[in-house]
Scaffold this active site. Structure first.
Site, mmCIF file in Angstrom:
data_model
loop_
_atom_site.group_PDB
_atom_site.id
_atom_site.type_symbol
_atom_site.label_atom_id
_atom_site.label_comp_id
_atom_site.label_asym_id
_atom_site.label_seq_id
_atom_site.Cartn_x
_atom_site.Cartn_y
_atom_site.Cartn_z
ATOM 1 N N TYR A 143 -23.371 4.901 2.474
ATOM 2 C CA TYR A 143 -22.072 5.556 2.317
ATOM 3 C C TYR A 143 -22.308 6.611 1.200
ATOM 4 O O TYR A 143 -21.713 7.605 1.287
ATOM 5 C CB TYR A 143 -21.203 4.446 1.588
ATOM 6 N N ARG B 296 0.838 -1.184 -0.120
ATOM 7 C CA ARG B 296 -0.164 -0.082 -0.168
ATOM 8 C C ARG B 296 0.878 1.264 -0.065
ATOM 9 O O ARG B 296 0.125 2.309 -0.304
ATOM 10 C CB ARG B 296 -0.937 -0.110 1.198
#
Ligand code: 1CP
Length: 356
Positions: free
Chosen positions: A159, A46
């Site tokens: 969301y 990441r």
């Protein structure tokens, strides 16, 4: 060019057998969010790549999907992606902020904003997930089954309206009271995309599918029955219908409605093969509520992963004893949390496999 090679034969099918109610060699175990932040190799990857770049690049998504399997004797893999790829495919910007989670800078605020959504072509904008699934089936070489997944309509709606995670889902809940017709419109639009998306995942090689209704916890029982259940039912019915018409064999379906332990009987009537349980639900009461013909999945408290090894071993063993060997898939009651010691995963997997 689409990869059309046949997939390698499955060597460990305990997950699928448990889902279908067949005899297993050992209780299958996997962990929600098993690929992710608690693994140093994920953190390393990441640092080099943005979250959605990992999702969109099949080689990277497969690498991250494989990471937990290199370390632990798991009985399933789950394709690396996120539930928010659907809002993204519908034209909303979704960013992943470190330490915060997903952020949607221009959320849906009023029914007028629904016009910004672009369901046409949404499926083709999700084709990278299918590509990752197909690639992963080959990379797995039949070691364990590959699970595909999606967010459920209410959870995605939350969301999209809140603009990210929320402790209360207050804006999304206000929509249910203030704009009930527009809420239904949005939930139906999401249901349509989800059915297309799941069908595509099966065509790409997903061997089981999980629907995450993680925000069910914000609904009362009455609200859950109105704003979640009908859409969960339609997802299952329409998907099975589609696959049957195309003579594609259907795959086991799991519904994980976090916080909806109040409605296990209702969930058991939706036609799903597996019901995922959060840790607030008692295994014996859950079995009594759903009857003998549904597989249960779960449900150790993710916080138990922070206990010492012998306590964790005992808790995991007790959990398996309560559920039993038949129609059971061991898991946590929600996703593994970022600080979890890696050794706890080894203890959990070992305890489950040795319990019965
Ligand atoms: O920066 C990072 O690396 C972000 C961490 C992360 C990861 C590893 C996020 C952000 N998503 C994921 C992957 C992911 N998300 C998987 C991978 C497959 C696996 O190994 O299980 C899955 C299945 C999900 C599903 C997901 N995303 C859900 C449903 C499951 C659940 O936990 O309830 C939800 C609600 C999301 C949204 C999301 N994405 C990421 C975060 C931190 C969140 C939650 C934010 C919040 O609600 O506060």
């Amino acid at each position: 060019m689409k990869d059309t090679r046949p997939f390698p034969p499955l060597k460990n099918d305990n997950l699928l057998r448990a889902a279908r109610g067949e005899v297993v060699d050992r209780v299958p175990v996997w962990v929600m969010r098993q690929a992710g932040r608690y693994l140093p190799e994920f953190q390393e990857l990441r640092k080099l790549h943005d979250f959605f770049t990992v999702c969109r690049t099949p080689e990277l998504a497969c690498e991250v999907t494989m990471q937990p399997l290199r370390r632990f004797d798991l009985d399933a893999s789950i394709i690396f992606s996120d539930i928010l790829v659907i809002p993204q495919a519908l034209g909303l910007t979704v960013e992943m902020h470190a330490g915060v989670g997903p952020v949607l800078p221009q959320p849906i605020r009023t029914p007028e904003d629904l016009k910004r959504l672009t369901p046409d072509g949404a499926l083709s904008r999700l084709s990278y997930v299918g590509d990752a699934i197909t690639m992963m089936r080959h990379k797995l070489d039949g070691r364990v089954p590959l699970i595909g997944f999606t967010g459920a309509p209410w959870t995605l709606m939350g969301y999209m309206i809140e603009g990210g995670g929320s402790k209360t889902m207050s804006k999304a809940k206000a929509w249910l009271y203030d704009y009930p017709e527009d809420s239904k419109l949005l939930l139906n639009l999401l249901t349509d995309v989800i059915v297309d998306y799941l069908e595509m995942q099966v065509a790409a090689g997903a061997q089981m599918l999980q629907i995450f209704e993680s925000s069910a916890e914000h609904l009362t029982k009455e609200e859950f029955l109105v704003w979640s259940v009908p859409f969960l039912r339609r997802i299952r019915d329409d998907l099975v219908d589609r696959l049957t018409k195309k003579a594609v064999s259907t795959v086991p379906l799991t519904i994980f409605a976090k916080g909806a332990g109040h409605s296990l009987k209702e969930q058991s009537e939706l036609g799903y093969d597996v019901i995922g349980l959060d840790w607030t639900v008692d295994p014996v009461e859950a079995r009594a509520a759903v009857g003998p013909n549904i597989t249960l999945q779960g449900n150790l408290d993710p916080q138990d992963m922070y206990r010492d090894a012998s306590e964790l071993h005992t808790l995991a063993t007790d959990m398996v004893h309560k559920f039993g060997k038949s129609r059971y898939i061991a898991n946590l009651g929600h996703g593994i949390t970022p600080q979890t010691p890696i050794a706890s995963m080894e203890v959990l997997v070992d305890a489950v496999h040795k319990a019965l």
